[in-house]
Each structure stands twice: as structure tokens, then as C-alpha cells.
Design an enzyme around this catalytic site. Structure first.
Site, PDB file in Angstrom:
ATOM      1  N   SER A  67       0.649  -1.363  -0.227  1.00 49.54           N
ATOM      2  CA  SER A  67       0.319   0.287   0.204  1.00 49.54           C
ATOM      3  C   SER A  67       0.443   0.959  -0.178  1.00 49.54           C
ATOM      4  O   SER A  67       2.199   1.355   0.692  1.00 49.54           O
ATOM      5  CB  SER A  67      -0.911  -0.042   1.199  1.00 49.54           C
TER       6      SER A  67
HETATM    7  N1  SAM Z   1      -0.043  -5.434   4.268  1.00 44.59           N
HETATM    8  C1  SAM Z   1       0.345  -5.100   3.047  1.00 44.59           C
HETATM    9  C2  SAM Z   1       1.964  -4.819   2.647  1.00 44.59           C
HETATM   10  O1  SAM Z   1       1.898  -4.055   3.765  1.00 44.59           O
HETATM   11  O2  SAM Z   1       2.527  -4.886   1.836  1.00 44.59           O
HETATM   12  C3  SAM Z   1      -0.499  -5.354   1.466  1.00 44.59           C
HETATM   13  C4  SAM Z   1      -1.501  -5.810   1.440  1.00 44.59           C
HETATM   14  S1  SAM Z   1      -1.832  -6.629   0.065  1.00 44.59           S
HETATM   15  C5  SAM Z   1      -2.436  -5.026  -0.270  1.00 44.59           C
HETATM   16  C6  SAM Z   1      -3.229  -7.185   0.418  1.00 44.59           C
HETATM   17  C7  SAM Z   1      -3.332  -9.392   0.848  1.00 44.59           C
HETATM   18  O3  SAM Z   1      -3.478  -9.342   0.929  1.00 44.59           O
HETATM   19  C8  SAM Z   1      -2.644  -9.233  -0.719  1.00 44.59           C
HETATM   20  O4  SAM Z   1      -1.360  -9.882  -0.421  1.00 44.59           O
HETATM   21  C9  SAM Z   1      -3.850 -10.669  -0.732  1.00 44.59           C
HETATM   22  O5  SAM Z   1      -3.115 -11.185  -1.045  1.00 44.59           O
HETATM   23  C10 SAM Z   1      -4.068 -10.533   0.893  1.00 44.59           C
HETATM   24  N2  SAM Z   1      -5.139 -11.479   0.848  1.00 44.59           N
HETATM   25  C11 SAM Z   1      -6.191 -11.177   0.320  1.00 44.59           C
HETATM   26  N3  SAM Z   1      -8.046 -11.636   0.660  1.00 44.59           N
HETATM   27  C12 SAM Z   1      -7.064 -12.665   1.634  1.00 44.59           C
HETATM   28  C13 SAM Z   1      -7.845 -13.531   3.217  1.00 44.59           C
HETATM   29  N4  SAM Z   1      -8.724 -13.622   2.825  1.00 44.59           N
HETATM   30  N5  SAM Z   1      -6.782 -13.741   4.112  1.00 44.59           N
HETATM   31  C14 SAM Z   1      -5.537 -13.288   3.934  1.00 44.59           C
HETATM   32  N6  SAM Z   1      -5.023 -12.296   2.646  1.00 44.59           N
HETATM   33  C15 SAM Z   1      -5.445 -11.967   2.145  1.00 44.59           C
END
Ligand code: SAM
Length: 215
Positions: free
Chosen positions: A63
Site C-alpha cells: 500500500s
Molecule cells: N499490508 C501489505 C503490505 O504491507 O505489503 C499489503 C497487503 S495487499 C494490499 C492485500 C493482501 O491481502 C494481499 O497480499 C492478498 O493476498 C491478501 N488477502 C486477500 N484476501 C485475503 C484473506 N482472505 N486472507 C488473508 N490474506 C488475504
């Protein structure tokens, strides 16, 4: 010679975070300290401190710095919290939470991202983080209740298990909306009731799971 990016980090805090109203000293300090460029592939390292999200592979993103700071500030962490993070991604936000919490429980559904994040965070010396490759919309009941919960992917509605796993006076921040744009919703538990506050528009990748979007 390797670039240490400390000037870029300082500028990010001064130009992107403080002017937009981020005030929490602990958040500003953590963001001024953590080497964000290590959380993305080397070819994109020059973009690490820019004012936008950056791809991290598997169609996911790290993000924008301001969104990381804003979501962290909203959780009002003091350092003694048990914090749950859904969507480990690169692990950058996890590092910020680990600086500001007693313990962080982080869940990621894409195993390869989780493995990379775990390796890097261990190399950086973090020992207060527990990792799980799973559907985070179900929470992590074994370690509940949590004082703070952060969801870093966009949900169609507030995931029920996460609300159940929030401690009394606990804070949760979740982007809720359609697949393309969401609002940042803060939830605070007061006994048996849940207070909600809308903190404005945002745009996240989809939260995919039983209490999220279908794959
Ligand atoms: N906070 C992270 C960083 O600092 O890099 C960025 C996160 S990214 C915007 C969103 C993440 O949520 C992705 O890696 C995606 O695979 C994960 N995601 C989506 N649905 C999910 C779920 N049900 N459980 C766990 N992770 C999930």
C-alpha cells in the site's frame, strides 16, 4: 555500493505523512526507520518511497505509505496490544505493527508471499510476529480476542468472525465497499455493542475468502 534510502525515508515522512495530518509520533518514527525498499523486488526499489502503491507479485501491492500510516494511526496502538493483521502481503505493514504492538498475528492467503515476508521479517530481527497461510476472513480464534485488527484488502462487508474476535475497547480498521473502491471503516467494540466510523474513500485489492469476495 548499496543505497540506504534514509534520505528518501525522511522525505516520505516530511512530505507525504506530516502534511496530510499523521501526528502519532510512534507511527512517524516507525515509518522513518523501516527499510520499505527491502519489501519490494530490487528492480522497483527506487519507487519504494514514492506516493503510490507498488506491485509485489501475485497481482498484489504494497500500500501507499500514507495509507499504511493512516490505518496504523487509526488503531491507536500504545505498544502493549495483541494485534491481528489480515493480508501480510510484503510484510511491510506487519513490521510497522510489530514496532507498535506487543505481538502481531498475521494471516496471508497466498503462501509464497507469506514465506517471503516471514523470511525478511526474521532477517530484520522481528521476534514478536506469528504467521499463518490461511483465509484471514475467519480470523485466528486460538489467539483471540485482539486489541487491534487491521484488514489490508477490500471486503464486501464487515467480516463477522473478526468482529467476534475484537476485545472490549478493541479497534478494527477495514476497507469495505465494492470490488473497485471502498470506504475505510473503523469499528470499536464497547462491551456487546460495536461503534462504526467512516474515515473516507480508498482503493484496495480484494479480500478473498469465506467472509470476503469469492475467488
Ligand atoms: N499490508 C501489505 C503490505 O504491507 O505489503 C499489503 C497487503 S495487499 C494490499 C492485500 C493482501 O491481502 C494481499 O497480499 C492478498 O493476498 C491478501 N488477502 C486477500 N484476501 C485475503 C484473506 N482472505 N486472507 C488473508 N490474506 C488475504
Amino acid at each position: 555500493m548499496s543505497h540506504d534510502f534514509s534520505l528518501a525515508r525522511e522525505r516520505m515522512v516530511k512530505n507525504q505523512l506530516i502534511p496530510r495530518g499523521i501526528k502519532d509520533e510512534m507511527v512517524l518514527e516507525a515509518m522513518g526507520k523501516i527499510p520499505r525498499h527491502l519489501f519490494i523486488e530490487e528492480a522497483l526499489a527506487g519507487e519504494a518511497y514514492n506516493d503510490h502503491p507498488v506491485p509485489i507479485g501475485e497481482k498484489q501491492t504494497i500500500s501507499q505509505p500514507y495509507i499504511v500510516a493512516l490505518m496504523t494511526e487509526i488503531l491507536e496502538l500504545k505498544g502493549d496490544e495483541n494485534t491481528l493483521e489480515i493480508g501480510t502481503g510484503s510484510g511491510y505493514q506487519t513490521a510497522i505493527l510489530a514496532e507498535l504492538s506487543s505481538r502481531v498475528y498475521t494471516i496471508e492467503r497466498i503462501k509464497s508471499l507469506l514465506v517471503n515476508a516471514r523470511k525478511l521479517l526474521s532477517e530484520l530481527g522481528y521476534s514478536n510476529i506469528l504467521f499463518k497461510a490461511f483465509d484471514g476472513t475467519l480470523g485466528w480464534n486460538e489467539y483471540a480476542p485482539f486489541d487491534a485488527i487491521m484488514v489490508t484488502a477490500g471486503a464486501p462487508s464487515l467480516p463477522e468472525p473478526l468482529m467476534d474476535q475484537l476485545a472490549d475497547n478493541g479497534r478494527m480498521i477495514v476497507p469495505v465497499g465494492d470490488r473497485y473502491s471502498q470506504e475505510l471503516i473503523k469499528v470499536i467494540r464497547k462491551g456487546n455493542s460495536l461503534e462504526q466510523e467512516n474515515l473516507g474513500g480508498c482503493r484496495f485489492v480484494n479480500l478473498i475468502g469465506v467472509h470476503g469476495w469469492p475467488d
